[in-house]
Write a protein that holds these residues in place. Structure first.
Motif, short mmCIF file in Angstrom:
data_model
loop_
_atom_site.label_atom_id
_atom_site.label_comp_id
_atom_site.label_asym_id
_atom_site.label_seq_id
_atom_site.Cartn_x
_atom_site.Cartn_y
_atom_site.Cartn_z
N VAL A 29 50.08 -33.71 2.15
CA VAL A 29 51.78 -33.64 1.23
C VAL A 29 51.83 -31.70 1.32
O VAL A 29 52.95 -31.67 1.88
CB VAL A 29 51.32 -34.35 0.22
N ALA A 30 50.47 -31.17 1.66
CA ALA A 30 50.48 -29.80 1.91
C ALA A 30 50.96 -29.28 2.84
O ALA A 30 52.02 -29.11 3.47
CB ALA A 30 49.44 -28.90 1.19
N LEU A 31 49.81 -29.85 4.11
CA LEU A 31 51.02 -29.91 5.66
C LEU A 31 52.10 -30.31 5.41
O LEU A 31 52.90 -29.29 6.26
CB LEU A 31 50.09 -30.59 5.85
N ASN A 32 52.32 -31.20 5.05
CA ASN A 32 53.93 -31.65 5.75
C ASN A 32 55.09 -30.21 4.52
O ASN A 32 55.81 -29.89 5.30
CB ASN A 32 54.52 -32.91 5.13
N ALA A 33 54.75 -30.21 3.58
CA ALA A 33 55.68 -29.18 2.63
C ALA A 33 55.82 -27.64 3.39
O ALA A 33 56.67 -27.14 3.24
CB ALA A 33 55.03 -29.10 1.53
N PHE A 34 54.41 -27.72 3.69
CA PHE A 34 54.30 -26.24 5.14
C PHE A 34 55.33 -26.37 5.95
O PHE A 34 56.25 -25.24 6.71
CB PHE A 34 53.16 -26.07 5.29
N LEU A 35 55.12 -27.56 6.79
CA LEU A 35 55.49 -27.73 8.04
C LEU A 35 57.25 -28.13 8.11
O LEU A 35 57.79 -27.66 9.07
CB LEU A 35 55.69 -28.90 8.62
N ALA A 36 57.78 -28.22 7.33
CA ALA A 36 58.91 -28.61 6.22
C ALA A 36 59.64 -26.91 5.87
O ALA A 36 61.14 -26.68 6.23
CB ALA A 36 59.46 -29.35 5.33
N LEU A 37 58.86 -25.61 5.98
CA LEU A 37 59.99 -24.94 5.53
C LEU A 37 60.00 -24.11 6.94
O LEU A 37 59.48 -24.25 7.43
CB LEU A 37 58.12 -23.30 4.67
N THR A 38 61.00 -23.10 7.09
CA THR A 38 62.28 -22.30 7.77
C THR A 38 62.04 -21.08 7.96
O THR A 38 61.38 -20.47 6.70
CB THR A 38 63.53 -23.39 7.33
N SER A 39 62.69 -20.31 9.20
CA SER A 39 62.77 -18.67 9.22
C SER A 39 63.00 -18.40 7.93
O SER A 39 63.22 -17.20 7.03
CB SER A 39 62.69 -18.66 10.22
N ALA A 40 64.23 -19.59 6.62
CA ALA A 40 64.44 -19.16 5.80
C ALA A 40 63.65 -18.52 4.42
O ALA A 40 64.00 -17.59 3.76
CB ALA A 40 65.95 -19.47 5.46
N ASP A 41 62.92 -19.57 4.43
CA ASP A 41 61.83 -19.21 3.32
C ASP A 41 60.72 -18.06 3.99
O ASP A 41 59.84 -17.87 3.36
CB ASP A 41 61.17 -20.92 3.66
N MET A 117 45.94 -12.56 6.37
CA MET A 117 45.37 -13.79 5.81
C MET A 117 46.51 -14.23 4.58
O MET A 117 47.33 -13.82 3.57
CB MET A 117 44.44 -14.33 4.38
N LEU A 118 47.87 -14.89 5.03
CA LEU A 118 48.69 -15.07 4.48
C LEU A 118 47.87 -17.06 3.61
O LEU A 118 48.05 -18.30 4.31
CB LEU A 118 49.60 -16.29 5.04
N VAL A 119 48.17 -17.22 2.35
CA VAL A 119 47.89 -18.54 1.79
C VAL A 119 49.29 -18.94 1.21
O VAL A 119 49.70 -18.50 0.31
CB VAL A 119 46.98 -18.22 0.56
N TRP A 120 49.41 -20.10 1.16
CA TRP A 120 50.62 -21.18 0.35
C TRP A 120 50.05 -22.45 -0.30
O TRP A 120 49.44 -23.29 0.08
CB TRP A 120 51.41 -21.79 1.59
N ARG A 121 50.40 -22.33 -1.55
CA ARG A 121 49.66 -23.33 -2.60
C ARG A 121 50.47 -24.28 -2.20
O ARG A 121 51.34 -23.92 -2.70
CB ARG A 121 49.72 -22.34 -4.29
N ASN A 122 50.16 -25.65 -2.24
CA ASN A 122 50.32 -26.57 -2.04
C ASN A 122 51.86 -26.85 -0.84
O ASN A 122 52.80 -27.82 -0.90
CB ASN A 122 51.12 -27.21 -3.70
N GLY A 123 51.41 -25.91 0.12
CA GLY A 123 52.19 -24.99 1.39
C GLY A 123 53.56 -25.31 0.93
O GLY A 123 54.49 -25.16 2.22
N THR A 124 54.10 -24.98 -0.35
CA THR A 124 55.58 -24.50 -0.97
C THR A 124 55.81 -23.15 -0.51
O THR A 124 56.58 -22.24 -0.57
CB THR A 124 56.12 -25.09 -1.62
N THR A 125 54.72 -22.82 -1.87
CA THR A 125 54.90 -21.14 -2.26
C THR A 125 53.83 -19.83 -2.09
O THR A 125 52.44 -20.85 -1.78
CB THR A 125 54.74 -21.58 -3.76
N LEU A 126 54.24 -19.34 -1.23
CA LEU A 126 53.87 -18.13 -0.41
C LEU A 126 52.57 -17.37 -2.20
O LEU A 126 53.84 -16.72 -2.10
CB LEU A 126 54.55 -17.14 0.56
N SER A 127 51.35 -17.63 -2.03
CA SER A 127 50.24 -17.33 -2.93
C SER A 127 49.73 -16.28 -2.48
O SER A 127 49.01 -15.64 -3.87
CB SER A 127 49.64 -18.42 -3.81
N LYS A 128 49.44 -15.65 -1.88
CA LYS A 128 48.28 -14.62 -1.48
C LYS A 128 48.41 -14.11 0.01
O LYS A 128 48.96 -14.98 1.03
CB LYS A 128 46.72 -15.31 -1.55
N VAL A 129 48.75 -13.02 -0.26
CA VAL A 129 48.97 -11.90 1.13
C VAL A 129 48.12 -11.23 1.03
O VAL A 129 47.78 -10.35 -0.21
CB VAL A 129 50.68 -11.60 1.44
#
Length: 169
Positions: A29-41, A117-129
């Protein structure tokens, strides 16, 4: 290793250095959610990466060589011109953190030695840079729960960024 296309980075191809854990649906789910993010995100996330750049720039004394090498970003969105995404991994949170994190190691023009390093929690929220340190959250990195919603932990407090609303984009 597989190569995947990442819409968040304008369909850049990156190495999938670690596949989803087929025994844990949350990783998929996390990988698929990340792959659904776009340039707008990505544009919405620009302030965090720009803060990282500005903090580094200020800390190094606003070096002219850097301006000449990478140019001066006119806006936070332009900072992405200085980022080259690298390998993507999926990692489960530590201890009682049952989230899955999508981690990208990237090259950045302002810190060629450490990268970013860029980290997205559950693939949806950029949570660490920040510089690559292997930690999935700033709370883990510094052993400080008050940093749970901090995305970029700056040397100069002026540049620290937080998730606008914890648990949402």
């Amino acid at each position: 290793m597989a190569t995947i296309v990442v819409p968040y980075f304008d369909d850049a191809e990156v190495e999938l250095a670690q596949e989803a854990d087929r025994d844990d649906a949350k990783s998929i789910v996390a990988l698929n959610a990340f792959l659904a993010l776009t340039s707008a995100d990505r544009e919405a996330d620009s302030r965090h990466v720009f803060a990282c750049y500005k903090d580094f720039y200020a800390e190094t004394g606003e070096p002219e060589w850097l301006d000449e090498e990478m140019g001066v970003p006119a806006s936070p969105v332009e900072i992405w011109n200085s980022i080259r995404p690298g390998p993507l991994t999926l990692r489960k949170g530590w201890g009682d953190d049952d989230n899955w994190y999508v981690v990208i190691e990237a090259e950045c023009a302002w810190d060629a030695e450490d990268g970013i390093m860029l980290v997205w929690r559950n693939g949806t929220t950029l949570s660490k840079v920040g510089p690559y340190n292997g930690h999935l959250t700033n709370a883990n990195a510094y052993g400080d729960e008050t940093l749970r919603d901090v995305v970029y932990k700056a040397r100069n407090a002026e540049y620290m960024t937080r998730i606008v609303e914890l648990g949402s984009r």
